[in-house]
Scaffold this active site. Structure first.
Site, PDB file in Angstrom:
ATOM      1  N   CYS A  39      -0.879   2.160 -10.426  1.00  0.00           N
ATOM      2  CA  CYS A  39      -1.783   1.354  -9.599  1.00  0.00           C
ATOM      3  C   CYS A  39      -3.255   1.545  -9.932  1.00  0.00           C
ATOM      4  O   CYS A  39      -3.929   0.605 -10.348  1.00  0.00           O
ATOM      5  CB  CYS A  39      -1.550   1.667  -8.122  1.00  0.00           C
ATOM      6  SG  CYS A  39       0.067   1.151  -7.503  1.00  0.00           S
ATOM      7  N   PHE A  97       0.846  -1.190   0.000  1.00  0.00           N
ATOM      8  CA  PHE A  97       0.000   0.000   0.000  1.00  0.00           C
ATOM      9  C   PHE A  97       0.884   1.243   0.000  1.00  0.00           C
ATOM     10  O   PHE A  97       0.704   2.159   0.802  1.00  0.00           O
ATOM     11  CB  PHE A  97      -0.931  -0.013   1.215  1.00  0.00           C
ATOM     12  CG  PHE A  97      -1.895  -1.166   1.233  1.00  0.00           C
ATOM     13  CD1 PHE A  97      -3.056  -1.140   0.496  1.00  0.00           C
ATOM     14  CD2 PHE A  97      -1.611  -2.310   1.978  1.00  0.00           C
ATOM     15  CE1 PHE A  97      -3.939  -2.214   0.504  1.00  0.00           C
ATOM     16  CE2 PHE A  97      -2.485  -3.380   2.003  1.00  0.00           C
ATOM     17  CZ  PHE A  97      -3.653  -3.339   1.262  1.00  0.00           C
ATOM     18  N   LEU A  98       1.860   1.245  -0.892  1.00  0.00           N
ATOM     19  CA  LEU A  98       2.837   2.329  -0.946  1.00  0.00           C
ATOM     20  C   LEU A  98       2.341   3.435  -1.870  1.00  0.00           C
ATOM     21  O   LEU A  98       1.935   3.172  -2.993  1.00  0.00           O
ATOM     22  CB  LEU A  98       4.187   1.815  -1.455  1.00  0.00           C
ATOM     23  CG  LEU A  98       4.797   0.633  -0.689  1.00  0.00           C
ATOM     24  CD1 LEU A  98       6.094   0.205  -1.353  1.00  0.00           C
ATOM     25  CD2 LEU A  98       5.030   1.001   0.773  1.00  0.00           C
TER      26      LEU A  98
END
Length: 436
Positions: free
Chosen positions: A261, A150-151
């Site tokens: 993402c 979850f960067l």
């Protein structure tokens, strides 16, 4: 603990470096010999604030190493992270060939119990596929774990070192203990390590990114409505963001989301639903809104320049999909540039970090400036595409001298309307009144 990270892209390199920072012995492996040579020499292949210090420190202290030899990398490792690309295929589904190919190679090399962790963003059921590949190619005991990242690009180091949560999908008790031990230094302030089954873990990542993308597209729709009814999207954002059920984050309107993402993950989740014959209506709408929003500035330009855009010169501030990164994947700038060139316009761009990547992609189709002000020389208008901090408090008087006309189209709502009016600019932003 000895750890191997397969793949040194954005996720793999941040993961490997940050794991080394807490004392682990990390070996990162990549098939790109030039890239590995570059990292061994202390050169970072990506731009990420805060990473360089950790990268150099852990190399110098021999906790972080790089190799092209998979067998050497995994020989003594207890945990093997798979941080490999999962690009969208032609139908929108995630391409798992890199992940499954690495799993097959690993299966043929392991000689004792290993925990194989999918760090890449993968569809639900991928852990089962990885396990099946391993079962087919080895008799050695192993566990497959889903551990989504979850960067946020630009603050990835902080996100890894101080995560708000760590999600681990495994039903293997031995793997669970190893993963709990590994992440213990990162959650000392009490943020949770959430254990669940592998499929729930895989879906958690897609659901999280898709929900955030939904908030962005929703606010862009609100912004478009604001322009039609005479409301101010900034006021609306503050009004709804104060509700703790909604929250303040991801409510900024603009020119759509991009990056590595959100576009890929929303598309992949929608495709996964389609494969199960489920029509995920909200996600399809989110994607439709985002595609339209990426080009909203061009439509504003066409409306302003009634004679057309051919022969016009536009300065672009910002190329990366967000500030504090050089990542241009699915960046709105790419769509805007493409539309402007189709219309016969000239583009001069400046970005603090993203220009090398854009040059590699577009070459001399556009021009590049070494600083933000020189990009304005003789331009008919300025287009603000990425909200870099350096763009927030410019010298407006100097900008007026540089521009052919004092015209700004702002895709990120950087400037206060009253202030910009005092400087005498025509200013067209997103979901707010036009200053003319």
């Amino acid at each position: 603990m000895k750890i191997a990270v397969v793949g040194t892209g954005y996720v793999g390199l941040v993961t490997g470096t940050c794991l080394a920072e807490t004392g682990n012995q990390v070996t990162c492996v990549d098939i790109n010999e030039q890239k590995v040579k570059m990292m061994k020499e202390g050169q970072l292949p990506i731009y990420e604030p805060g990473l360089e210090i950790l990268f150099h420190r852990n190399i110098s202290e021999n906790r972080l190493q790089f190799t092209t030899n998979l067998a050497d990398a995994i020989a003594d490792a207890k945990i093997i992270f798979l941080a490999l690309p999962t690009p969208p295929g032609g139908d929108g589904s995630a391409d798992l060939s890199y992940v499954l190919g690495a799993a097959k190679d690993i299966a043929k090399l392991i000689k004792d119990y290993k925990v194989i962790v999918t760090k890449s963003t993968v569809p639900v059921g991928t852990a089962d596929k990885v396990k099946a590949v391993l079962d087919e190619n080895t008799t050695v005991d192993f566990a497959v774990v889903s551990n989504p990242e979850f960067l946020r690009e630009g603050v990835a180091v902080e996100d890894f070192m101080k995560p708000d949560r760590v999600v681990v999908g495994t039903m293997d008790e031995r793997a669970r203990k190893l993963m709990a031990e590994l992440y213990a230094p990162y959650v000392r302030q009490g943020n949770p390590v959430i254990f669940m089954d592998e499929r729930s873990s895989e879906l958690t990542k897609y659901a999280a990114n898709s929900f955030l993308a939904t908030k962005i597209s929703f606010m862009n729709e609100v912004a478009n409505l604001c322009e039609l009814v005479g409301a101010d999207v900034d006021m609306v954002r503050r009004g709804i963001g104060a509700d703790d059920r909604i929250g303040k984050r991801f409510l900024f309107s603009g020119i759509g989301y991009g990056g590595s993402c959100f576009p890929k993950d929303v598309q992949a989740l929608a495709k996964s639903a389609e494969e199960k014959k489920y029509d995920f209506k909200i996600l399809n709408a989110v994607m439709d809104v985002n595609e339209i929003q990426k080009k909203v500035l061009v439509e504003k330009l066409k409306d302003y320049y009634k004679e057309g855009l051919k022969g016009k010169k536009f300065a672009l501030w910002g190329l990366a999909f967000k500030p504090e990164t050089d990542d241009i994947r699915e960046a709105p700038a790419l769509y805007i540039i493409d539309e402007l060139l189709k219309e016969g316009a000239e583009v001069v761009a400046f970005d603090p970090a993203g220009m090398p990547n854009i040059k590699n992609l577009l070459g001399d189709k556009i021009s590049y400036s070494t600083n933000r002000y020189d990009a304005l020389d003789g331009a008919d208008a300025l287009l603000i595409i990425t909200e870099w901090s350096v763009f927030r408090t410019p010298d407006f008087d100097f900008m007026k001298e540089k521009l052919k006309a004092p015209v700004i189209f702002d895709g990120r709502n950087l400037y206060d309307l009253d202030r910009i009016k005092e400087y005498g600019f025509y200013y067209n932003s997103i979901g707010r009144k036009v200053i003319s």
